[in-house]
Write a protein that holds these residues in place. Sequence first.
Motif, mmCIF file in Angstrom:
data_model
loop_
_atom_site.group_PDB
_atom_site.id
_atom_site.type_symbol
_atom_site.label_atom_id
_atom_site.label_comp_id
_atom_site.label_asym_id
_atom_site.label_seq_id
_atom_site.Cartn_x
_atom_site.Cartn_y
_atom_site.Cartn_z
ATOM 1 N N GLY A 296 0.816 -1.199 0.000
ATOM 2 C CA GLY A 296 0.000 0.000 0.000
ATOM 3 C C GLY A 296 0.850 1.249 0.000
ATOM 4 O O GLY A 296 2.086 1.197 0.126
ATOM 5 N N CYS A 297 0.208 2.407 -0.162
ATOM 6 C CA CYS A 297 0.908 3.699 -0.186
ATOM 7 C C CYS A 297 1.067 4.290 1.212
ATOM 8 O O CYS A 297 1.698 5.332 1.372
ATOM 9 N N VAL A 298 0.477 3.650 2.206
ATOM 10 C CA VAL A 298 0.580 4.071 3.603
ATOM 11 C C VAL A 298 0.761 2.822 4.441
ATOM 12 O O VAL A 298 0.078 1.814 4.214
ATOM 13 N N ASP A 299 1.666 2.848 5.405
ATOM 14 C CA ASP A 299 1.870 1.658 6.223
ATOM 15 C C ASP A 299 0.769 1.534 7.277
ATOM 16 O O ASP A 299 -0.081 2.401 7.429
ATOM 17 N N SER A 300 0.800 0.443 8.024
ATOM 18 C CA SER A 300 -0.301 0.110 8.933
ATOM 19 C C SER A 300 -0.516 1.158 10.018
ATOM 20 O O SER A 300 -1.659 1.505 10.338
ATOM 21 N N ILE A 301 0.567 1.682 10.586
ATOM 22 C CA ILE A 301 0.405 2.591 11.718
ATOM 23 C C ILE A 301 -0.087 3.968 11.303
ATOM 24 O O ILE A 301 -0.562 4.735 12.140
ATOM 25 N N ASN A 302 -0.007 4.301 10.016
ATOM 26 C CA ASN A 302 -0.448 5.612 9.549
ATOM 27 C C ASN A 302 -1.735 5.558 8.728
ATOM 28 O O ASN A 302 -2.127 6.562 8.136
ATOM 29 N N GLN A 303 -2.397 4.412 8.709
ATOM 30 C CA GLN A 303 -3.650 4.312 7.965
ATOM 31 C C GLN A 303 -4.682 5.322 8.464
ATOM 32 O O GLN A 303 -5.309 6.044 7.669
ATOM 33 N N SER A 304 -4.863 5.394 9.774
ATOM 34 C CA SER A 304 -5.885 6.291 10.323
ATOM 35 C C SER A 304 -5.538 7.750 10.078
ATOM 36 O O SER A 304 -6.432 8.577 9.845
ATOM 37 N N LEU A 305 -4.251 8.096 10.110
ATOM 38 C CA LEU A 305 -3.846 9.479 9.856
ATOM 39 C C LEU A 305 -4.170 9.880 8.426
ATOM 40 O O LEU A 305 -4.695 10.968 8.169
ATOM 41 N N ALA A 306 -3.885 8.995 7.466
ATOM 42 C CA ALA A 306 -4.196 9.284 6.070
ATOM 43 C C ALA A 306 -5.698 9.440 5.858
ATOM 44 O O ALA A 306 -6.157 10.351 5.160
ATOM 45 N N LEU A 307 -6.499 8.556 6.464
ATOM 46 C CA LEU A 307 -7.951 8.635 6.309
ATOM 47 C C LEU A 307 -8.513 9.896 6.950
ATOM 48 O O LEU A 307 -9.459 10.502 6.434
ATOM 49 N N LEU A 308 -7.926 10.319 8.064
ATOM 50 C CA LEU A 308 -8.376 11.551 8.702
ATOM 51 C C LEU A 308 -8.076 12.761 7.828
ATOM 52 O O LEU A 308 -8.912 13.655 7.655
ATOM 53 N N TYR A 309 -6.867 12.801 7.244
ATOM 54 C CA TYR A 309 -6.507 13.923 6.374
ATOM 55 C C TYR A 309 -7.365 13.933 5.112
ATOM 56 O O TYR A 309 -7.712 14.995 4.599
ATOM 57 N N MET A 310 -7.715 12.746 4.595
ATOM 58 C CA MET A 310 -8.619 12.688 3.454
ATOM 59 C C MET A 310 -9.992 13.252 3.831
ATOM 60 O O MET A 310 -10.627 13.979 3.048
ATOM 61 N N THR A 311 -10.452 12.930 5.028
ATOM 62 C CA THR A 311 -11.745 13.422 5.496
ATOM 63 C C THR A 311 -11.757 14.937 5.625
ATOM 64 O O THR A 311 -12.721 15.604 5.234
ATOM 65 N N LEU A 312 -10.677 15.492 6.155
ATOM 66 C CA LEU A 312 -10.619 16.938 6.402
ATOM 67 C C LEU A 312 -10.220 17.734 5.163
ATOM 68 O O LEU A 312 -10.224 18.967 5.199
ATOM 69 N N GLY A 313 -9.885 17.064 4.077
ATOM 70 C CA GLY A 313 -9.425 17.751 2.875
ATOM 71 C C GLY A 313 -10.512 18.564 2.199
ATOM 72 O O GLY A 313 -11.672 18.601 2.631
ATOM 73 N N GLN A 314 -10.121 19.217 1.108
ATOM 74 C CA GLN A 314 -11.063 20.031 0.351
ATOM 75 C C GLN A 314 -12.151 19.155 -0.279
ATOM 76 O O GLN A 314 -12.018 17.938 -0.354
ATOM 77 N N GLN A 315 -13.220 19.783 -0.709
ATOM 78 C CA GLN A 315 -14.354 19.040 -1.266
ATOM 79 C C GLN A 315 -14.023 18.547 -2.670
ATOM 80 O O GLN A 315 -14.582 19.001 -3.666
ATOM 81 N N ASP A 316 -13.087 17.639 -2.695
ATOM 82 C CA ASP A 316 -12.621 17.027 -3.926
ATOM 83 C C ASP A 316 -12.305 15.570 -3.614
ATOM 84 O O ASP A 316 -12.196 15.174 -2.450
ATOM 85 N N VAL A 317 -12.129 14.768 -4.651
ATOM 86 C CA VAL A 317 -11.917 13.335 -4.466
ATOM 87 C C VAL A 317 -10.470 13.054 -4.071
ATOM 88 O O VAL A 317 -9.533 13.543 -4.709
ATOM 89 N N SER A 318 -10.305 12.263 -3.028
ATOM 90 C CA SER A 318 -8.997 11.756 -2.625
ATOM 91 C C SER A 318 -9.028 10.240 -2.691
ATOM 92 O O SER A 318 -10.031 9.612 -2.322
ATOM 93 N N LYS A 319 -7.921 9.660 -3.172
ATOM 94 C CA LYS A 319 -7.805 8.213 -3.266
ATOM 95 C C LYS A 319 -6.465 7.774 -2.676
ATOM 96 O O LYS A 319 -5.436 8.360 -2.982
ATOM 97 N N VAL A 320 -6.500 6.752 -1.835
ATOM 98 C CA VAL A 320 -5.278 6.194 -1.248
ATOM 99 C C VAL A 320 -5.397 4.680 -1.232
ATOM 100 O O VAL A 320 -6.388 4.133 -0.742
ATOM 101 N N GLN A 321 -4.376 4.021 -1.782
ATOM 102 C CA GLN A 321 -4.329 2.556 -1.719
ATOM 103 C C GLN A 321 -3.577 2.143 -0.461
ATOM 104 O O GLN A 321 -2.477 2.629 -0.182
ATOM 105 N N ILE A 322 -4.182 1.257 0.309
ATOM 106 C CA ILE A 322 -3.542 0.779 1.533
ATOM 107 C C ILE A 322 -3.626 -0.741 1.576
ATOM 108 O O ILE A 322 -4.347 -1.366 0.793
ATOM 109 N N GLY A 323 -2.879 -1.336 2.506
ATOM 110 C CA GLY A 323 -2.934 -2.772 2.695
ATOM 111 C C GLY A 323 -4.190 -3.152 3.457
ATOM 112 O O GLY A 323 -5.108 -2.342 3.617
ATOM 113 N N PRO A 324 -4.264 -4.388 3.946
ATOM 114 C CA PRO A 324 -5.439 -4.808 4.710
ATOM 115 C C PRO A 324 -5.703 -3.857 5.874
ATOM 116 O O PRO A 324 -4.779 -3.409 6.558
#
Length: 377
Positions: A296-324
């Motif tokens: 994935g593009c984000v390791d396990s310990i930073n999955q929640s941080l990436a998802l939080l930043y995607m949530t707080l981002g601008q009203q545009d589409v964000s995509k991140v590939q992660i592992g399980p």
Amino acid sequence: MARSGRALRWEGSRSLRMRLVLSALSGRAVRITAIRSQELNPGLRDFEASFIRLMDKVTNGSRIEINETGNLLQNSLTLWMKMFHLSSLLTQSILSVNLVQLVALLGSVSSVLILRQRIVDSSRHQDLSSLSKVDTLKVTALPLMKRFGVDGDGLELKVVRRGMAPGGGGEVIFSCPVRRFLKPVQLTDPGKIKRIRGVAYSVRVSPQIANRIVDSARSILNKFIPDIYIYTDHMKGANSGKSPGFGLSLVAETTNGTFLSAELASNPQGQGSPVLPEDLGKNCAKLLLEEVYRGGCVDSINQSLALLYMTLGQQDVSKVQIGPLSPYTIEFLRHLKSFFQIMFKIETQPMEEQKGGEKVLMTCIGVGFSNISKTVT
């Protein structure tokens, strides 16, 4: 964009820090009851009370009520709260990583935090938010923040003193520039592993311990890739904290700027069975290879941080590939839905296209979070 309505309600102490941080960001009040109600010592623990005091110090407009048994009756924090300039901040708790890294979003001026580890809850010594894990956070979380637009010369995490459980005594300096908003991201190709870096650290033990860790880790990793460099860090005197210990932090970097990490530390003095440096080095190397397999593009310990930043981002589409998805990430997604009414589109990558473990593509449209306390220049 402050949200009105009734407070969100939960029972128990589970995910308390997560809920408080999301309450601060969303403007939703929370009511948490029955905290350890079935235990002989009910209510909040010391590290939780310290975290609540920290939240109260760094926010303006918060109202926190706690009854005699330690239950949070109300935690009402305004979404667009103003952060104070923190030139020196002491905390006796294990600090939430999310709160530290979100200073960049809420601050009205560039922030510098000095975090000192005075007391460590030994049952939580493997928590990645503890000050003994800053090496991993430095090389994984900070590059991830830059992907979302939190960059500049002021972004730094520096180890001043190393503190190991149970005595603590560590100190780090975190500085971060202020940004008005987060950028949407498209992280769908992690790339191939090109090198592995790491640091073997030791405090109040023989300096040879770190060298033994490096040799044992390389005996595993050399079979995987030749470009490996693990340096040793042995702190002495006042910079070595109050308890002996050692550990290893490893990071695999890809051709596309993805960082996958693993870290292990020795058991606290007087707790558990002693750990040999050779075993720790080999086990940490195997954990890193497992993380590479998960991918994935984000390791396990930073999955929640990436998802939080995607949530707080601008009203545009964000995509991140992660592992399980880790169990913590799954719970975090449920909380994001509760606080922000946002749901992610989760797509599993076809098996014929996968390399390593199962990958998922997370997609969402941000809520348009904006730091109105930052002066427009």
